[in-house]
Design an enzyme around this catalytic site. Structure first.
Site, PDB file in Angstrom:
ATOM      1  NE  ARG A  82     -10.642  -1.226   4.419  1.00 38.71           N
ATOM      2  CZ  ARG A  82     -11.183  -1.345   5.628  1.00 38.71           C
ATOM      3  NH1 ARG A  82     -12.354  -1.957   5.780  1.00 38.71           N
ATOM      4  NH2 ARG A  82     -10.562  -0.863   6.685  1.00 38.71           N
ATOM      5  CE  LYS A 128      -6.426   8.790   8.092  1.00 40.68           C
ATOM      6  NZ  LYS A 128      -7.038   7.727   8.903  1.00 40.68           N
ATOM      7  CG  ASP A 141      -1.784   5.340   4.940  1.00 43.09           C
ATOM      8  OD1 ASP A 141      -1.587   4.307   5.608  1.00 43.09           O
ATOM      9  OD2 ASP A 141      -2.902   5.653   4.476  1.00 43.09           O
ATOM     10  CE  LYS A 151      -3.105   2.662   3.071  1.00 44.35           C
ATOM     11  NZ  LYS A 151      -3.944   2.669   4.288  1.00 44.35           N
ATOM     12  CG  ASP A 197      -9.792   7.527   6.855  1.00 53.37           C
ATOM     13  OD1 ASP A 197      -8.728   7.458   6.196  1.00 53.37           O
ATOM     14  OD2 ASP A 197      -9.831   7.761   8.077  1.00 53.37           O
ATOM     15  CD  GLU A 212      -6.616   5.160   2.653  1.00 57.29           C
ATOM     16  OE1 GLU A 212      -7.572   5.213   3.453  1.00 57.29           O
ATOM     17  OE2 GLU A 212      -5.437   5.008   3.029  1.00 57.29           O
ATOM     18  CG  ASP A 251      -5.455   7.950   4.646  1.00 59.96           C
ATOM     19  OD1 ASP A 251      -6.410   8.539   4.078  1.00 59.96           O
ATOM     20  OD2 ASP A 251      -5.611   6.973   5.408  1.00 59.96           O
TER      21      ASP A 251
HETATM   22  N1  BES Z   1      -4.036   4.691   6.985  1.00 58.16           N
HETATM   23  C1  BES Z   1      -5.113   4.409   7.857  1.00 58.16           C
HETATM   24  C2  BES Z   1      -4.728   3.459   8.999  1.00 58.16           C
HETATM   25  C3  BES Z   1      -3.671   3.929   9.959  1.00 58.16           C
HETATM   26  C4  BES Z   1      -4.027   4.384  11.216  1.00 58.16           C
HETATM   27  C5  BES Z   1      -2.342   3.850   9.668  1.00 58.16           C
HETATM   28  C6  BES Z   1      -3.067   4.776  12.123  1.00 58.16           C
HETATM   29  C7  BES Z   1      -1.351   4.238  10.569  1.00 58.16           C
HETATM   30  C8  BES Z   1      -1.728   4.698  11.812  1.00 58.16           C
HETATM   31  C9  BES Z   1      -6.248   3.787   7.081  1.00 58.16           C
HETATM   32  O1  BES Z   1      -6.362   4.173   5.756  1.00 58.16           O
HETATM   33  C10 BES Z   1      -7.519   4.186   7.758  1.00 58.16           C
HETATM   34  O2  BES Z   1      -7.815   5.339   7.751  1.00 58.16           O
HETATM   35  N2  BES Z   1      -8.236   3.230   8.336  1.00 58.16           N
HETATM   36  C11 BES Z   1      -9.447   3.486   9.013  1.00 58.16           C
HETATM   37  C12 BES Z   1     -10.473   2.501   8.505  1.00 58.16           C
HETATM   38  C13 BES Z   1     -11.864   2.779   8.964  1.00 58.16           C
HETATM   39  C14 BES Z   1     -12.391   4.008   8.255  1.00 58.16           C
HETATM   40  C15 BES Z   1     -12.717   1.585   8.657  1.00 58.16           C
HETATM   41  C16 BES Z   1      -9.202   3.289  10.507  1.00 58.16           C
HETATM   42  O3  BES Z   1      -8.449   2.401  10.858  1.00 58.16           O
HETATM   43  O4  BES Z   1      -9.723   4.076  11.273  1.00 58.16           O
HETATM   44 ZN    ZN Z   2      -4.662   4.823   4.850  1.00 61.47          ZN
HETATM   45 MN    MN Z   3      -7.510   5.958   5.540  1.00 58.42          MN
END
Ligand code: BES
Ligand code: ZN
Ligand code: MN
Length: 499
Positions: free
Chosen positions: A352, A278, A289, A266, A348, A350, A271
């Protein structure tokens, strides 16, 4: 990156050394010839200090003497002995000792550019691993500082008792030299801010690598559009920066036609969350990210640099997840490369979406024998495992065990996480084949189930490295910041298959 050379000693201490690190292997270290020789030079002061400070030569113990003798400016004893309840692999223990050794030198205000490491008889075989650890521990990302911080010595000479032949040592160092260069490159990529490292500049860095045997192919927006990468392109559409998928190819196996191992990363260079934006606090961390993509590039370059006997493919999806009038909306439905449609309920989630197209495309195009993807995928994995383990999700028990084992050896630890139908059903959508979220409980497993819908029956593992790509606290071999997590792990995973 610090430079290193190795020398055998017949007598110690080396005359010209002003900065010395002497390694001590557990209980018997005071009987070692190197220790005794220094103690004689220092008229017994070393043994006295050891006693006074209760230094036992255990891993993590350091004893520092400043100006202990006429020509010696600083002398540090570093413990390498196993602790009673040692949880470290041998490899980690030696590596960490190298890291601690360098940090002891760095802590003093002495501006010595050269230092020597001295290994006792018992550690004669470990010179290369100790040098490797020192190099990792010496890493600093100082590109944007106008005034450089004092970084410690730039050159290390490692004196060893010569138990290992020069040939064997230089062969081992050649591999670890290549590996450390790759780990540090990965750390650089993860450390770069997102205004410097965006999809196109990331691509340029990959193309600039120029490692013999490592070929790259590029899919630009037009190519991805005609291939039908609707999931990845939906993520990219809010950004002014064009997306790229880069494929790194390396053929080192005797059978050049053998099905390759595939590593998929990825590479979200920033992000913001997109329209499902966020919160401001901590958003700057989202420059990391792309840690999965950086690890894949690092691992591929390590394999090529050390000429591993394996066929491997690295595939990274480079996109920026931004907010704009053109950004993807919650509720949009996209058609993925696999043909399956996805309702994007949360922009968010994204990573996946990016991986969905990469996984299906890799499987179709390269027919790999297995796929391992790395991604900073979910905040929930940080809650579950902290910064100590990356989450391991897999559809194949043997692959899972191999990866776990590589994690134990390298200290890039993995913890197996659950998957299953019950999670998968929560991804069913009212209007498309699936949606990209399904509620908070167990959401790391949910994300894994989402990916699984794109891997078919290829043996596959997903490493959620959201908690391990970046370290808030420094350790012996990982100064605070980007860890380079995954490079050593994947390299070790391949190394064990080579034999
Ligand atoms: N890039 C983030 C996950 C992340 C969080 C990476 C903290 C490094 C540190 C990912 O794209 C994300 O935003 N995930 C969300 C998914 C949710 C919207 C289902 C999450 O984990 O909150
Ligand atoms: Zn992300
Ligand atoms: Mn995200």
């Amino acid at each position: 990156m610090i430079s290193v050379d190795f020398r055998t000693y017949s007598s110690v201490p080396p005359e010209t050394a002003h900065s010395v690190v002497l390694f001590c292997d557990g209980a018997g270290f005071a009987r070692d010839a190197a220790f005794q020789s220094f103690d004689r030079t220092l008229q017994g002061r070393l043994a006295k200090a050891v006693k006074a400070q209760e230094f036992k030569g255990e891993t993590g113990q350091t004893l520092s003497l400043l100006s202990p003798g006429e020509t010696i400016l600083q002398l540090h004893l570093i413990g390498v002995g196993p602790k009673e309840k040692n949880v470290l692999s041998d490899r980690e223990r030696f590596q960490q000792a190298g890291g601690y050794g360098f940090q002891a030198l760095k802590k003093t205000k002495l501006k010595e550019k050269k230092a020597v490491f001295i290994l006792p008889e018992a550690l004669g075989d470990e010179a290369a691993l100790i040098a490797f650890g020192a190099r990792l521990g010496a890493y600093e990302f100082s590109l944007y500082r106008s005034e450089k911080k004092e970084a410690g010595p730039a050159h290390l000479t490692i004196f060893h008792p010569g138990k290992k032949s020069d040939q064997a040592l230089s062969a081992q160092w050649k591999e670890l030299d290549a590996l450390s260069e790759s780990v540090l490159m990965t750390r650089d990529l993860v450390s770069e801010p997102a205004n410097v490292l965006y999809p196109e500049s990331f691509r340029a860095r990959i193309e600039a690598l120029q490692i013999p045997g490592l070929e790259t192919d590029v899919l630009d927006r037009a190519a991805m559009t005609s291939l039908g990468f609707g999931a990845l392109l939906g993520v990219a559409q809010g950004s002014a920066k064009p997306p790229f998928t880069i494929i790194l190819r390396y053929q080192g196996a005797t059978d050049r036609e053998a099905a390759p191992i595939a590593f998929i990363g990825k590479g979200v260079t920033f992000d913001s969350g997109g329209i499902s934006i966020k919160p401001a606090a901590g958003m700057e961390e989202m420059k990391t990210d792309m840690g999965g993509a950086a690890a894949v590039v690092g691992a591929m370059s390590a394999l090529a640099r050390r000429k591993a006997r394996v066929n491997a493919i690295g595939v990274v999806g480079l996109v920026e997840n931004m907010v704009s009038g053109d950004a993807q909306r919650p509720g949009d439905v996209v058609r993925s490369y696999s043909g399956q449609t996805i309702e994007v309920q949360n922009t968010d989630a994204e990573g996946r979406l990016v991986l969905a197209d990469l996984l299906a495309y890799t499987r179709d195009t390269y027919k790999p024998c297995l796929m391992v993807n790395l991604a900073t995928l979910t905040g929930a994995i940080v809650v579950a495992l902290g910064h100590e383990y990356a989450g391991l999700f897999s559809n194949d028990a043997a692959l899972s065990q191999e990866l776990e084992q590589a994690g134990r050896v390298t200290g890039e630890s993995l913890w197996p996480m659950p998957m299953g139908e019950a999670y998968n059903r929560r991804l069913d959508s009212d209007i498309a084949d699936m949606k990209n979220i399904g509620g908070r409980p167990g959401s790391s497993s949910l994300a894994a189930e989402f990916l699984k819908r794109f891997v078919g029956d290829t043996p596959w593992a997903h490493l959620d490295i959201a908690g391990t790509a970046w370290c808030d606290k420094g350790t012996a071999c990982i100064p605070k910041g980007a860890s380079g997590f995954g490079v050593q792990l994947l390299n070790q995973f391949v190394a064990e298959r080579e034999n």
